[in-house]
Design a protein around this motif. Structure first.
Motif, short mmCIF file in Angstrom:
data_model
loop_
_atom_site.label_atom_id
_atom_site.label_comp_id
_atom_site.label_asym_id
_atom_site.label_seq_id
_atom_site.Cartn_x
_atom_site.Cartn_y
_atom_site.Cartn_z
N LEU A 1 -55.43 -29.49 15.17
CA LEU A 1 -56.68 -29.70 14.69
C LEU A 1 -57.53 -28.69 14.96
O LEU A 1 -58.62 -28.46 14.40
N LEU A 2 -57.40 -28.00 16.15
CA LEU A 2 -58.38 -26.88 16.30
C LEU A 2 -57.94 -25.56 15.81
O LEU A 2 -58.48 -24.46 15.88
N GLY A 3 -56.81 -25.55 14.95
CA GLY A 3 -56.26 -24.56 13.91
C GLY A 3 -55.70 -23.54 14.75
O GLY A 3 -55.36 -22.30 14.29
N ASN A 4 -55.33 -23.71 16.10
CA ASN A 4 -54.57 -22.49 16.74
C ASN A 4 -53.05 -23.01 17.25
O ASN A 4 -52.52 -22.31 18.15
N TYR A 5 -52.49 -24.02 16.67
CA TYR A 5 -50.95 -24.12 17.12
C TYR A 5 -50.15 -23.29 16.88
O TYR A 5 -49.46 -22.71 17.73
N VAL A 6 -50.02 -22.30 15.63
CA VAL A 6 -49.18 -21.45 15.49
C VAL A 6 -49.48 -20.14 16.38
O VAL A 6 -48.60 -19.53 16.85
N LEU A 7 -50.72 -20.03 16.54
CA LEU A 7 -51.31 -18.58 17.39
C LEU A 7 -50.77 -18.94 18.69
O LEU A 7 -50.08 -17.82 19.33
N LEU A 8 -50.81 -19.99 19.31
CA LEU A 8 -50.58 -20.24 20.70
C LEU A 8 -49.03 -20.59 21.03
O LEU A 8 -48.65 -20.55 21.96
N LEU A 9 -48.51 -21.62 20.37
CA LEU A 9 -47.30 -22.05 20.50
C LEU A 9 -46.01 -21.35 19.59
O LEU A 9 -44.93 -21.62 19.72
N VAL A 10 -46.35 -20.40 18.74
CA VAL A 10 -45.65 -19.83 17.84
C VAL A 10 -45.56 -18.22 18.03
O VAL A 10 -44.79 -17.75 18.79
N ASP A 11 -46.67 -17.81 17.56
CA ASP A 11 -46.84 -16.20 17.62
C ASP A 11 -46.98 -15.92 19.23
O ASP A 11 -46.32 -14.69 19.37
#
Length: 345
Positions: free
Chosen positions: A184-194
């Motif tokens: 929801l905050l838009g940062n799932y991919v940035l923080l938990l993937v990339d």
């Protein structure tokens, strides 16, 4: 709050850590529910509270045994061990089944949450005007979260720090999924993937004696983001545990009512019958993350078609999920009975 445990109890604690780690991995599912239903939520919060200035002094003074006892180290070590094992085993298996049989996985988790609501509510005997109001507030907040639209990715370091605090909420707050909140905050991919991929690649290069990534500004920026996120997670874990410890000690009945309502409201997040909405570019093509996986934007929920066998298969897994929770209830009752028998001897 420190408890004497048998070998069997310790094994079960590791297994609970396995479940907690697996639950934290799935967007929409909360590891805190496992802790609450597993009967070790208060001990978990209490143990995290002990990670404070006194614990740091014991550690810096080399008093490792005292530090281990003070922080309830045996409990935390076994629980974290279970989570780590889960990350390299059950979580990987979960990823596979989410890809192949997504409906059945969500159905099982939905059943587990249904079972947890029954488990928590059945012995709760403090319903009154205040606790009913608190439960309704928790219910409305839980429902509201499931209908929120995700924000755009934001790499501002202050926001990343805030995301770190939010990410551990699933461990400390039953019903609130840290992974789903990051979506929801838009940062799932940035923080938990990339960020995780950047760390993995950096360690692999260091192992080969290659330090060229230090000159890679994009990689270094991502590692800084991961560092700030980790700091925020540690801060959130300790801070939230102190707040929750205070609240549980003084307002246990109201807090439990809020948790019951919140978990009930969170059922909308893990409703099994839903279509995954993936992120698309301006041309309508699906956008992929650095792992080559589609980026999840949100979910579109629908009512099941009772004429399909797949629907009844999902119903079976809902029942299976409830059974898993009832098994934990059975184990908890037997454990209490064994303690009473040992106390009489």
């Amino acid at each position: 709050m420190h408890q004497q445990r048998t070998l069997i109890d310790n094994i079960f604690l590791v297994i609970k850590g396995l479940f907690m780690g697996a639950a934290n991995k799935v967007p929409g599912v909360s590891g805190g529910i496992v802790a609450f239903v597993g009967g070790f939520y208060e001990e978990f919060i209490y143990s995290l509270q002990k990670i404070n200035v006194k614990a740091l002094k014991l550690l810096l003074n080399g008093r490792f045994k005292s530090f281990y006892r003070y922080t309830n180290g045996a409990f935390l070590t076994l629980l974290i061990l279970g989570m780590l094992i889960s990350y390299f085993s059950i979580s990987q298996l979960l990823d596979y089944f989410l890809e192949k049989k997504e409906l059945f996985v969500w159905a099982a988790f939905f059943g587990m949450v249904l079972g947890s609501i029954y488990y928590i509510s059945k012995d709760y005997e403090h319903w009154n005007r205040k606790t009913i109001s608190a439960g309704i507030i928790g219910l409305l907040v839980g429902i509201s979260i499931s209908f929120l639209n995700p924000a755009k990715e934001n790499d501002n370091l202050f926001f990343i720090f805030f995301c770190g605090i939010i990410s551990v909420s699933g461990m400390t707050l039953p019903g609130l999924s840290g992974s789903f909140i990051l979506i929801l905050l838009g940062n799932y991919v940035l923080l938990l993937v990339d960020s995780v991929n950047a760390l993995y690649l950096s360690f692999a290069e260091i192992f080969r004696g290659d330090f060229s990534f230090l000159k890679n500004s994009a990689r270094m920026d991502t590692l800084v983001i991961l560092g700030v996120f980790t700091l925020g997670s540690a801060t959130g874990l300790v801070t939230l545990s102190h707040v929750l410890g205070y609240v549980l000690k003084r307002y246990k009945e109201i807090t439990t009512a809020v948790i019951i309502g919140f978990i009930t409201g969170s059922l909308g997040v893990i409703w099994p019958w839903k279509r995954t909405i993936f992120k698309e570019d301006l041309l309508g093509n699906v956008v992929y993350d650095t792992n080559g996986d589609e980026i999840i934007l949100n979910y579109q929920r629908y009512l099941p078609d009772v004429t399909k066998m797949e629907t009844w298969g999902a119903v079976f897994f809902v029942i299976f999920g409830i059974f898993v929770l009832l098994s934990l209830d059975w184990y908890g009752k037997n454990r209490k009975e064994r303690k009473k028998i040992r106390a009489r001897r």
